[in-house]
Write a protein that holds these residues in place. Sequence first.
Motif, mmCIF file in Angstrom:
data_model
loop_
_atom_site.group_PDB
_atom_site.id
_atom_site.type_symbol
_atom_site.label_atom_id
_atom_site.label_comp_id
_atom_site.label_asym_id
_atom_site.label_seq_id
_atom_site.Cartn_x
_atom_site.Cartn_y
_atom_site.Cartn_z
ATOM 1 N N LYS A 1 0.816 -1.221 0.000
ATOM 2 C CA LYS A 1 0.000 0.000 0.000
ATOM 3 C C LYS A 1 0.848 1.270 0.000
ATOM 4 O O LYS A 1 0.335 2.352 -0.264
ATOM 5 C CB LYS A 1 -0.901 0.021 1.237
ATOM 6 C CG LYS A 1 -1.952 -1.061 1.250
ATOM 7 C CD LYS A 1 -2.767 -0.979 2.528
ATOM 8 C CE LYS A 1 -3.768 -2.110 2.613
ATOM 9 N NZ LYS A 1 -4.533 -2.060 3.871
ATOM 10 N N SER B 1 3.238 4.131 -1.220
ATOM 11 C CA SER B 1 3.637 4.744 -2.488
ATOM 12 C C SER B 1 5.022 5.337 -2.303
ATOM 13 O O SER B 1 5.229 6.206 -1.443
ATOM 14 C CB SER B 1 2.635 5.832 -2.872
ATOM 15 O OG SER B 1 3.106 6.537 -3.997
ATOM 16 N N GLU C 1 6.635 7.024 -4.677
ATOM 17 C CA GLU C 1 6.831 8.161 -5.571
ATOM 18 C C GLU C 1 6.440 9.440 -4.845
ATOM 19 O O GLU C 1 5.468 9.475 -4.101
ATOM 20 C CB GLU C 1 5.990 7.987 -6.829
ATOM 21 C CG GLU C 1 6.419 6.795 -7.657
ATOM 22 C CD GLU C 1 5.555 6.610 -8.890
ATOM 23 O OE1 GLU C 1 4.801 7.547 -9.216
ATOM 24 O OE2 GLU C 1 5.638 5.556 -9.501
ATOM 25 N N GLN C 2 7.216 10.503 -5.095
ATOM 26 C CA GLN C 2 6.946 11.769 -4.442
ATOM 27 C C GLN C 2 5.807 12.474 -5.165
ATOM 28 O O GLN C 2 5.692 12.401 -6.397
ATOM 29 C CB GLN C 2 8.192 12.631 -4.448
ATOM 30 C CG GLN C 2 8.096 13.845 -3.572
ATOM 31 C CD GLN C 2 9.418 14.572 -3.478
ATOM 32 O OE1 GLN C 2 10.330 14.279 -4.230
ATOM 33 N NE2 GLN C 2 9.507 15.521 -2.567
ATOM 34 N N ASP C 3 4.970 13.179 -4.413
ATOM 35 C CA ASP C 3 3.860 13.921 -5.008
ATOM 36 C C ASP C 3 4.396 15.039 -5.884
ATOM 37 O O ASP C 3 5.384 15.698 -5.546
ATOM 38 C CB ASP C 3 2.968 14.519 -3.920
ATOM 39 C CG ASP C 3 2.262 13.441 -3.113
ATOM 40 O OD1 ASP C 3 2.092 12.326 -3.643
ATOM 41 O OD2 ASP C 3 1.892 13.717 -1.949
#
Length: 83
Positions: free
Chosen positions: A55, A57, A59-61
């Motif tokens: 679950k 993530s 990756e950076q926003d």
Amino acid sequence: MPDMSASLALTHLVPLAKEVDENKVTPGVLGFIVFAVMALAVWGLMKSMNRHMGKVSFEQDPENEAASADGSGPGAKTAPAKG
């Protein structure tokens, strides 16, 4: 009569107990049960960890990338205050 069969069973098991080495210690059934419970607990924890890691993530926003690019984000380095 059930009492008689119990004593008969014990008389047959006593010679078997004499064959066991008295200087040797074994974990027995209780040790196996404890080990099996611990193994099941570790398996359950690993399964739960894999589910939770799926679950996450990594990756950076995009909005955080833009904020750190112009120097106003949480990861931006600031110069020490003069004073």
